[in-house]
Design a protein around this motif. Structure first.
Motif, PDB file in Angstrom:
ATOM      1  N   GLU A 148     -49.420  92.328 -37.584  1.00  0.00           N
ATOM      2  CA  GLU A 148     -50.622  93.005 -38.064  1.00  0.00           C
ATOM      3  C   GLU A 148     -50.229  94.161 -38.985  1.00  0.00           C
ATOM      4  O   GLU A 148     -49.487  95.065 -38.588  1.00  0.00           O
ATOM      5  CB  GLU A 148     -51.449  93.541 -36.898  1.00  0.00           C
ATOM      6  CG  GLU A 148     -52.748  94.198 -37.347  1.00  0.00           C
ATOM      7  CD  GLU A 148     -53.588  94.729 -36.189  1.00  0.00           C
ATOM      8  OE1 GLU A 148     -54.640  95.347 -36.456  1.00  0.00           O
ATOM      9  OE2 GLU A 148     -53.174  94.523 -35.020  1.00  0.00           O
ATOM     10  N   ARG A 152     -54.169  93.421 -43.381  1.00  0.00           N
ATOM     11  CA  ARG A 152     -54.089  91.960 -43.221  1.00  0.00           C
ATOM     12  C   ARG A 152     -53.127  91.569 -42.106  1.00  0.00           C
ATOM     13  O   ARG A 152     -52.267  92.342 -41.687  1.00  0.00           O
ATOM     14  CB  ARG A 152     -53.634  91.306 -44.520  1.00  0.00           C
ATOM     15  CG  ARG A 152     -52.208  91.701 -44.955  1.00  0.00           C
ATOM     16  CD  ARG A 152     -51.617  90.706 -45.935  1.00  0.00           C
ATOM     17  NE  ARG A 152     -52.380  90.564 -47.161  1.00  0.00           N
ATOM     18  CZ  ARG A 152     -52.215  89.562 -48.036  1.00  0.00           C
ATOM     19  NH1 ARG A 152     -51.318  88.635 -47.794  1.00  0.00           N
ATOM     20  NH2 ARG A 152     -52.936  89.499 -49.135  1.00  0.00           N
ATOM     21  N   TRP A 153     -53.312  90.325 -41.655  1.00  0.00           N
ATOM     22  CA  TRP A 153     -52.321  89.676 -40.820  1.00  0.00           C
ATOM     23  C   TRP A 153     -51.344  88.945 -41.742  1.00  0.00           C
ATOM     24  O   TRP A 153     -51.706  88.527 -42.835  1.00  0.00           O
ATOM     25  CB  TRP A 153     -52.977  88.671 -39.867  1.00  0.00           C
ATOM     26  CG  TRP A 153     -53.867  89.286 -38.837  1.00  0.00           C
ATOM     27  CD1 TRP A 153     -55.207  89.472 -38.917  1.00  0.00           C
ATOM     28  CD2 TRP A 153     -53.466  89.812 -37.568  1.00  0.00           C
ATOM     29  NE1 TRP A 153     -55.685  90.077 -37.789  1.00  0.00           N
ATOM     30  CE2 TRP A 153     -54.632  90.300 -36.931  1.00  0.00           C
ATOM     31  CE3 TRP A 153     -52.246  89.920 -36.905  1.00  0.00           C
ATOM     32  CZ2 TRP A 153     -54.608  90.875 -35.673  1.00  0.00           C
ATOM     33  CZ3 TRP A 153     -52.213  90.488 -35.646  1.00  0.00           C
ATOM     34  CH2 TRP A 153     -53.384  90.966 -35.040  1.00  0.00           C
ATOM     35  N   ASP A 154     -50.110  88.786 -41.279  1.00  0.00           N
ATOM     36  CA  ASP A 154     -49.117  88.090 -42.095  1.00  0.00           C
ATOM     37  C   ASP A 154     -48.130  87.371 -41.189  1.00  0.00           C
ATOM     38  O   ASP A 154     -48.059  87.643 -39.977  1.00  0.00           O
ATOM     39  CB  ASP A 154     -48.380  89.071 -43.014  1.00  0.00           C
ATOM     40  CG  ASP A 154     -47.874  88.408 -44.296  1.00  0.00           C
ATOM     41  OD1 ASP A 154     -47.746  87.161 -44.307  1.00  0.00           O
ATOM     42  OD2 ASP A 154     -47.612  89.122 -45.277  1.00  0.00           O
ATOM     43  N   TYR A 240     -61.008  89.105 -35.754  1.00  0.00           N
ATOM     44  CA  TYR A 240     -59.691  89.371 -36.352  1.00  0.00           C
ATOM     45  C   TYR A 240     -59.642  90.669 -37.151  1.00  0.00           C
ATOM     46  O   TYR A 240     -58.797  90.820 -38.038  1.00  0.00           O
ATOM     47  CB  TYR A 240     -59.228  88.197 -37.216  1.00  0.00           C
ATOM     48  CG  TYR A 240     -59.180  86.870 -36.489  1.00  0.00           C
ATOM     49  CD1 TYR A 240     -58.624  86.767 -35.211  1.00  0.00           C
ATOM     50  CD2 TYR A 240     -59.699  85.713 -37.083  1.00  0.00           C
ATOM     51  CE1 TYR A 240     -58.581  85.545 -34.547  1.00  0.00           C
ATOM     52  CE2 TYR A 240     -59.658  84.485 -36.419  1.00  0.00           C
ATOM     53  CZ  TYR A 240     -59.103  84.420 -35.151  1.00  0.00           C
ATOM     54  OH  TYR A 240     -59.055  83.208 -34.500  1.00  0.00           O
ATOM     55  N   LYS A 243     -59.090  91.234 -40.991  1.00  0.00           N
ATOM     56  CA  LYS A 243     -57.772  91.140 -41.608  1.00  0.00           C
ATOM     57  C   LYS A 243     -57.315  89.688 -41.789  1.00  0.00           C
ATOM     58  O   LYS A 243     -56.169  89.437 -42.168  1.00  0.00           O
ATOM     59  CB  LYS A 243     -56.744  91.906 -40.777  1.00  0.00           C
ATOM     60  CG  LYS A 243     -57.010  93.402 -40.679  1.00  0.00           C
ATOM     61  CD  LYS A 243     -55.932  94.104 -39.877  1.00  0.00           C
ATOM     62  CE  LYS A 243     -56.193  95.612 -39.777  1.00  0.00           C
ATOM     63  NZ  LYS A 243     -55.117  96.310 -39.045  1.00  0.00           N
ATOM     64  N   GLN A 244     -58.210  88.708 -41.498  1.00  0.00           N
ATOM     65  CA  GLN A 244     -57.831  87.311 -41.674  1.00  0.00           C
ATOM     66  C   GLN A 244     -57.578  87.029 -43.155  1.00  0.00           C
ATOM     67  O   GLN A 244     -58.274  87.517 -44.032  1.00  0.00           O
ATOM     68  CB  GLN A 244     -58.890  86.367 -41.103  1.00  0.00           C
ATOM     69  CG  GLN A 244     -60.310  86.604 -41.571  1.00  0.00           C
ATOM     70  CD  GLN A 244     -61.081  87.495 -40.625  1.00  0.00           C
ATOM     71  OE1 GLN A 244     -60.685  88.624 -40.394  1.00  0.00           O
ATOM     72  NE2 GLN A 244     -62.199  87.011 -40.093  1.00  0.00           N
ATOM     73  N   VAL A 245     -56.554  86.233 -43.411  1.00  0.00           N
ATOM     74  CA  VAL A 245     -56.055  86.010 -44.773  1.00  0.00           C
ATOM     75  C   VAL A 245     -56.302  84.574 -45.215  1.00  0.00           C
ATOM     76  O   VAL A 245     -56.117  83.628 -44.447  1.00  0.00           O
ATOM     77  CB  VAL A 245     -54.546  86.321 -44.852  1.00  0.00           C
ATOM     78  CG1 VAL A 245     -53.955  85.897 -46.198  1.00  0.00           C
ATOM     79  CG2 VAL A 245     -54.306  87.810 -44.620  1.00  0.00           C
ATOM     80  N   SER A 280     -53.349  85.312 -52.218  1.00  0.00           N
ATOM     81  CA  SER A 280     -53.852  85.469 -50.857  1.00  0.00           C
ATOM     82  C   SER A 280     -54.516  86.835 -50.720  1.00  0.00           C
ATOM     83  O   SER A 280     -54.116  87.806 -51.359  1.00  0.00           O
ATOM     84  CB  SER A 280     -52.710  85.330 -49.845  1.00  0.00           C
ATOM     85  OG  SER A 280     -51.806  86.422 -49.940  1.00  0.00           O
ATOM     86  N   SER A 282     -57.129  89.243 -47.713  1.00  0.00           N
ATOM     87  CA  SER A 282     -57.901  89.351 -46.474  1.00  0.00           C
ATOM     88  C   SER A 282     -59.342  89.732 -46.819  1.00  0.00           C
ATOM     89  O   SER A 282     -59.648  90.089 -47.966  1.00  0.00           O
ATOM     90  CB  SER A 282     -57.294  90.416 -45.551  1.00  0.00           C
ATOM     91  OG  SER A 282     -57.538  91.718 -46.075  1.00  0.00           O
ATOM     92  N   CYS A 313     -54.341  83.629 -40.353  1.00  0.00           N
ATOM     93  CA  CYS A 313     -53.621  83.777 -41.622  1.00  0.00           C
ATOM     94  C   CYS A 313     -53.253  82.393 -42.125  1.00  0.00           C
ATOM     95  O   CYS A 313     -52.572  81.633 -41.414  1.00  0.00           O
ATOM     96  CB  CYS A 313     -52.365  84.631 -41.439  1.00  0.00           C
ATOM     97  SG  CYS A 313     -51.387  84.836 -42.950  1.00  0.00           S
TER      98      CYS A 313
END
Length: 353
Positions: A148, A152-154, A240, A243-245, A280, A282, A313
């Motif tokens: 996190e 964003r998440w990655d 999420y 922050k979902q990508v 990409s 978020s 993500c």
């Protein structure tokens, strides 16, 4: 003059395919029954897009046919005698599929089988391009090691830095009802390629977007988000932390790849078709980008409950596409894509008022 048959020709990718090939001298025949209006109401109606295509391209003809009608599809392909088929027609919403599972499966799975068999009965030599989805991987990408970050998440592991490859498992995961019907179609397209030696491919799309998208809350995340910003309407983030990508690819670059495949088709292929890491973004990052373009702050509500089967993500690894078709590349970045969608919504909404 070569002839192209496009299903779902009133939709985002279908209409982009029509415009591209018509401009390049093909005779293009579109099939679309405007089921988006049934699925999503007036906001999903694509009549305006079909009218635009008819007015713009003299070498475009349109038929209001339903791909669920097996006999009519067989007759249509036999009568049209296309040199290639691009199958974009689909029921595209996770949420709607859960409430209308028969309609979802009949359109996505049975409709695709109808098109494949109609093609096989006509010719096993013409390219057949199917617009699949990254949802065939189900929620398996959510179980990768994720980190996190501020917005964003990655992926935590370096081997996934460039995204998900086509070899990633589609088994033992929750797909959503929509994802499951698209798996059925995806596998059948591959099977017709391998079993009947037909030049078919599945394009497992990430977020396919562009200025001709009629985005609604249940489908078309980026188009709908930008429309909400323009109209100062409340947008709902589902889980999420926003922050979902997603990796977003402009419809122009989608169609460029379709052209490359039709020119040099392969048997039973699969490609992850998205914007890659460079494109990409978020939801929170998308809020910032559209606000910088429009000058409007996003109005939003946060719902802690994420959509079932939704990706935390997802980034498409484009290496296989580029290896097989080295002339192809992403040409439209995120900022350009956002600006084009925003300007298109401005024009469309001004016309209505």
């Amino acid at each position: 003059m070569k002839k192209l048959l496009v299903t779902g020709s009133g939709g985002l990718i279908g209409s982009e395919v029509v415009g591209y090939f018509a401009t390049n001298g093909w005779e293009v025949v579109g099939i679309d029954s405007n089921m988006r209006a049934d699925f999503f109401g007036a906001s999903g109606d694509t009549t305006w897009n079909v009218s635009r295509l008819k007015h713009t391209y003299s070498n475009y003809s349109h038929f209001s046919l339903d791909i669920r009608d097996r006999n009519k599809m067989i007759s249509a392909v036999r009568d049209i005698k296309p040199d290639a088929i691009v199958h974009t027609a689909a029921q595209p919403s996770h949420d709607l599929a859960a409430s209308r599972p028969f309609d979802d499966f009949d359109v996505n799975a049975v409709g695709t089988l109808n098109m494949l068999e109609a093609t096989r009965q006509f010719s096993t030599e013409i390219p057949f391009v199917h617009l699949s989805t990254n949802k065939v991987y189900g929620d398996a990408p959510n179980y990768l090691n994720l980190v996190e970050k501020d917005s964003r998440w990655d992926y935590a592991e370096d081997k996934y830095y460039n995204g998900i490859k086509e070899s990633f498992s589609i088994d033992q995961s929750k797909h959503s009802i929509f994802g499951a019907s698209k798996v059925a179609a995806d596998v059948m397209v591959q099977e017709y390629g391998r079993y009947f030696n037909m030049p078919t491919c599945c394009l497992r799309g990430g977020c396919l977007t562009g200025p001709n998208h009629s985005g609604v809350e249940l489908h078309g995340f980026l188009s709908y988000l930008i429309k909400c910003n323009l109209e100062n309407k409340r947008y709902t983030i589902f889980g999420y932390k926003g922050k979902q990508v997603r990796d977003n690819i402009h419809s122009h670059d989608v169609v460029n790849f379709i052209h490359e495949f039709i020119a040099k088709p392969r048997i039973g292929e699969v490609y992850n078709l998205g914007g890659g890491r460079d494109n990409s973004i978020s939801i929170l990052e998308a809020f910032d980008l559209i606000s910088s373009i429009s000058g409007n702050e996003m109005i939003y509500t946060y719902d802690e409950q994420n959509r079932s089967g939704d990706h935390i993500c997802y980034i498409s690894d484009l290496s296989k596409m580029k290896a097989h078709y080295p002339k192809w590349s992403i040409t439209k970045g995120l900022k350009t894509t956002f600006e084009e969608i925003f300007e298109a919504w401005e024009r469309r909404l001004d016309t209505k008022t």
